[in-house]
Write a protein that holds these residues in place. Structure first.
Motif, PDB file in Angstrom:
ATOM      1  N   GLY A  50     -12.766   5.855  -2.768  1.00 60.86           N
ATOM      2  CA  GLY A  50     -11.691   6.529  -3.327  1.00 60.86           C
ATOM      3  C   GLY A  50     -11.990   8.025  -2.871  1.00 60.86           C
ATOM      4  N   LYS A  51     -10.936   8.894  -3.112  1.00 56.03           N
ATOM      5  CA  LYS A  51     -10.911  10.271  -2.625  1.00 56.03           C
ATOM      6  C   LYS A  51     -11.461  11.005  -3.660  1.00 56.03           C
ATOM      7  N   ARG A  52     -11.532  10.489  -5.061  1.00 55.65           N
ATOM      8  CA  ARG A  52     -11.971  11.083  -6.068  1.00 55.65           C
ATOM      9  C   ARG A  52     -11.232  12.385  -6.625  1.00 55.65           C
ATOM     10  N   LEU A  53      -9.944  12.342  -6.356  1.00 55.48           N
ATOM     11  CA  LEU A  53      -9.132  13.667  -6.479  1.00 55.48           C
ATOM     12  C   LEU A  53      -9.060  13.826  -7.838  1.00 55.48           C
ATOM     13  N   ARG A  54      -9.043  13.061  -8.890  1.00 56.60           N
ATOM     14  CA  ARG A  54      -8.752  13.134 -10.388  1.00 56.60           C
ATOM     15  C   ARG A  54     -10.190  13.560 -10.996  1.00 56.60           C
ATOM     16  N   PRO A  55     -11.452  13.160 -10.902  1.00 55.91           N
ATOM     17  CA  PRO A  55     -12.437  13.690 -11.337  1.00 55.91           C
ATOM     18  C   PRO A  55     -12.979  15.199 -10.641  1.00 55.91           C
ATOM     19  N   ILE A 120     -10.448   4.838 -15.354  1.00 63.19           N
ATOM     20  CA  ILE A 120      -8.985   4.479 -15.893  1.00 63.19           C
ATOM     21  C   ILE A 120      -8.295   4.613 -14.434  1.00 63.19           C
ATOM     22  N   HIS A 121      -8.375   5.323 -13.668  1.00 62.06           N
ATOM     23  CA  HIS A 121      -7.453   5.143 -12.341  1.00 62.06           C
ATOM     24  C   HIS A 121      -7.848   3.918 -11.873  1.00 62.06           C
ATOM     25  N   THR A 122      -9.163   3.540 -11.703  1.00 66.11           N
ATOM     26  CA  THR A 122      -9.459   2.382 -10.829  1.00 66.11           C
ATOM     27  C   THR A 122      -8.941   0.970 -11.404  1.00 66.11           C
ATOM     28  N   ARG A 139      -7.090  -2.755  -0.768  1.00 63.14           N
ATOM     29  CA  ARG A 139      -7.165  -1.473  -1.588  1.00 63.14           C
ATOM     30  C   ARG A 139      -8.315  -0.731  -1.211  1.00 63.14           C
ATOM     31  N   ARG A 140      -8.312   0.523  -0.885  1.00 66.77           N
ATOM     32  CA  ARG A 140      -9.584   1.363  -0.586  1.00 66.77           C
ATOM     33  C   ARG A 140     -10.193   0.570   0.693  1.00 66.77           C
ATOM     34  N   GLY A 141      -9.422   0.056   1.541  1.00 66.60           N
ATOM     35  CA  GLY A 141      -9.876  -0.247   2.581  1.00 66.60           C
ATOM     36  C   GLY A 141     -10.826  -1.729   2.552  1.00 66.60           C
TER      37      GLY A 141
HETATM   38  C1  GRG Z   1      -1.472  -1.389 -14.061  1.00 73.57           C
HETATM   39  C2  GRG Z   1      -1.298   0.028 -16.248  1.00 73.57           C
HETATM   40  C3  GRG Z   1      -1.093  -0.011 -14.751  1.00 73.57           C
HETATM   41  C4  GRG Z   1      -0.842   0.977 -13.856  1.00 73.57           C
HETATM   42  C5  GRG Z   1      -0.803   1.147 -12.614  1.00 73.57           C
HETATM   43  C6  GRG Z   1      -1.068   4.207 -10.786  1.00 73.57           C
HETATM   44  C7  GRG Z   1      -0.812   2.806 -11.017  1.00 73.57           C
HETATM   45  C8  GRG Z   1      -0.154   2.599 -12.208  1.00 73.57           C
HETATM   46  C9  GRG Z   1      -0.475   1.937  -9.863  1.00 73.57           C
HETATM   47  C10 GRG Z   1      -1.159   2.435  -8.479  1.00 73.57           C
HETATM   48  C11 GRG Z   1       0.022   1.928  -7.571  1.00 73.57           C
HETATM   49  C12 GRG Z   1       0.138   3.258  -6.494  1.00 73.57           C
HETATM   50  C13 GRG Z   1      -0.511   2.738  -5.116  1.00 73.57           C
HETATM   51  C14 GRG Z   1       0.665   4.391  -6.945  1.00 73.57           C
HETATM   52  C15 GRG Z   1       0.948   5.322  -5.890  1.00 73.57           C
HETATM   53  C16 GRG Z   1      -0.030   6.681  -6.299  1.00 73.57           C
HETATM   54  C17 GRG Z   1      -1.410   6.354  -6.450  1.00 73.57           C
HETATM   55  C18 GRG Z   1      -1.989   6.121  -7.735  1.00 73.57           C
HETATM   56  C19 GRG Z   1      -2.051   6.083  -5.267  1.00 73.57           C
HETATM   57  C20 GRG Z   1      -3.483   5.783  -5.330  1.00 73.57           C
HETATM   58  O1  GRG Z   1      -4.315   6.953  -5.716  1.00 73.57           O
HETATM   59  P1  GRG Z   1      -5.251   7.728  -4.782  1.00 73.57           P
HETATM   60  O2  GRG Z   1      -4.584   7.891  -3.467  1.00 73.57           O
HETATM   61  O3  GRG Z   1      -6.326   6.403  -4.503  1.00 73.57           O
HETATM   62  O4  GRG Z   1      -6.171   8.737  -5.266  1.00 73.57           O
HETATM   63  P2  GRG Z   1      -7.865   6.515  -4.155  1.00 73.57           P
HETATM   64  O5  GRG Z   1      -8.363   5.147  -3.686  1.00 73.57           O
HETATM   65  O6  GRG Z   1      -8.013   7.710  -3.377  1.00 73.57           O
HETATM   66  O7  GRG Z   1      -8.490   6.963  -5.438  1.00 73.57           O
END
Ligand code: GRG
Length: 357
Positions: A50-55, A120-122, A139-141
């Motif tokens: 993942g890009k780790r944008l949030r942390p 949490i994001h993961t 997901r994530r390749g």
């Molecule tokens: C299941 C409660 C629950 C929620 C899911 C965030 C989300 C809600 C679903 C993700 C679906 C999705 C692809 C949304 C688009 C925006 C997003 C969160 C993309 C992924 O985030 P990145 O691009 O991913 O930061 P990496 O892999 O780089 O961390």
């Protein structure tokens, strides 16, 4: 002393990513404390590139506060001056960060929150990919968690990541008194207000991830698939502010809170976080149209195929690009209004809009 020149953004991002990855590895439970299958499934999704944008956002926010006494709450300023004796608070690996002692202290304070948010994001990605939700296999390749481990373990891996995130937050940054680690051991009494900062950070993150935030946004999204229910931009914006924006905003805010930012500065960073959360989502929608699955590491073109309302679907690509650029400008303006200028947060806003994956 001449201030050290800041490294270019790509070098900065790489160094913070490495620090976060190493911290996540330390923070995650492993056997024999937890069963091998769940430890492995949690790591499979967490360390998938993942890009780790949030942390990184949480750390950059904390570093920004540490670097400028005018952004700090009154009790914090003396703390940074007194407690940032070189090395004392450094997280493992912090010595390689090209950051001053105050910034390294702020990184140590914000690191558990940064990692908790990535966990949490993961979890949200693992659950989002389940057959009952978005039903995705990439997901994530990599093949998604349920493809590799089955639905039951994938659900539990998500549950484990979410729960461990809050355990980590509640433990908070610690000092073991040996001058090496910020995690583990007892809270340092030299840090006034630390329990309150931790408590506030837990609330900020829980609210962002919960029913009024990410979970609520996901519920709106599930109901909207294939319907005209989100036909307006306002409704789309509301859904994304919850589903994606809330956690991005919480990342920026929690870094500022853990570093002891003054209240008006926290409010400014909250507005900044909301603006880049919006920009992030618009760009995500654009990349879903323009990007390839190989570049994105997830199935491209999925939104259109599922009949999902998106910015390009409602506005077209050009207007969507303009809207993302406006959100980036708004992010920069809100920083300036809060007295924050020339910080990494500005560069991160640009990265969010210019990214290709
Ligand atoms: C299941 C409660 C629950 C929620 C899911 C965030 C989300 C809600 C679903 C993700 C679906 C999705 C692809 C949304 C688009 C925006 C997003 C969160 C993309 C992924 O985030 P990145 O691009 O991913 O930061 P990496 O892999 O780089 O961390």
């Amino acid at each position: 002393m001449t201030p050290r020149p800041a490294p270019p953004l790509d070098k900065y991002l790489r160094a913070r990513r490495d620090l976060v990855d190493a911290a996540l590895e330390r923070f995650l439970p492993s056997p024999p404390a937890c069963p091998a299958v769940i430890a492995e499934a949690m790591r499979y999704s967490l360390f998938a590139g993942g890009k780790r944008l949030r942390p990184i956002l949480a750390l950059a926010s904390a570093e920004t506060i540490a670097a400028d006494a005018s952004l700090q709450a009154p009790a914090t300023a003396s703390l940074f001056a007194a407690a940032a004796s070189p090395g004392r608070w450094d997280a493992p690996g912090a010595g390689d960060l090209e950051a001053g002692a105050a910034e390294r202290l702020a990184i140590g304070l914000a690191l558990p929150a940064a990692c908790a948010i990535e966990m949490i994001h993961t979890y949200s990605l693992v659950h989002d990919d389940l057959p009952a939700m978005d039903d995705d296999t990439l997901r994530r390749g990599r093949p998604t968690s349920h493809v590799v481990y089955g639905e039951g373990i994938a659900i539990l891996a998500g549950d484990g990541l979410l729960t461990e995130a809050f355990a980590l937050l509640a433990r908070g940054p610690r000092d073991d008194g040996r001058g090496q680690r910020v995690e583990g051991g007892s809270p340092d009494p030299a840090l006034p207000g630390l329990p309150e900062r931790i408590q506030r950070t837990i609330a900020v993150i829980a609210e962002a991830a919960g029913a009024c935030g990410m979970v609520g946004g996901q519920a709106i999204d599930l109901q909207a698939v294939g319907t005209a229910r989100l036909a307006s931009i306002e409704a789309l914006r509301d859904m994304h502010a919850r589903k994606t924006g809330a956690l991005i905003k919480a990342a920026a805010v929690s870094g500022a809170v853990m570093a002891g930012a003054a209240a008006p500065v926290v409010a400014g960073i909250e507005r900044y976080g909301a603006a880049i959360g919006l920009a992030f989502q618009i760009v995500d929608d654009i990349l879903d149209v323009e990007g390839s699955s190989a570049d994105l590491g997830k199935t491209a073109g999925k939104d259109a195929a599922a009949g999902k309302p998106t910015y390009p679907a409602l506005l077209g690509l050009d207007a969507s690009r303009r809207l993302a650029a406006e959100a980036m400008d708004e992010a920069r303006d809100t920083l300036a209004a809060a007295g924050i200028q020339g910080s990494r947060l500005e560069e991160i806003a640009r990265w969010v809009v210019e990214r290709r994956r």
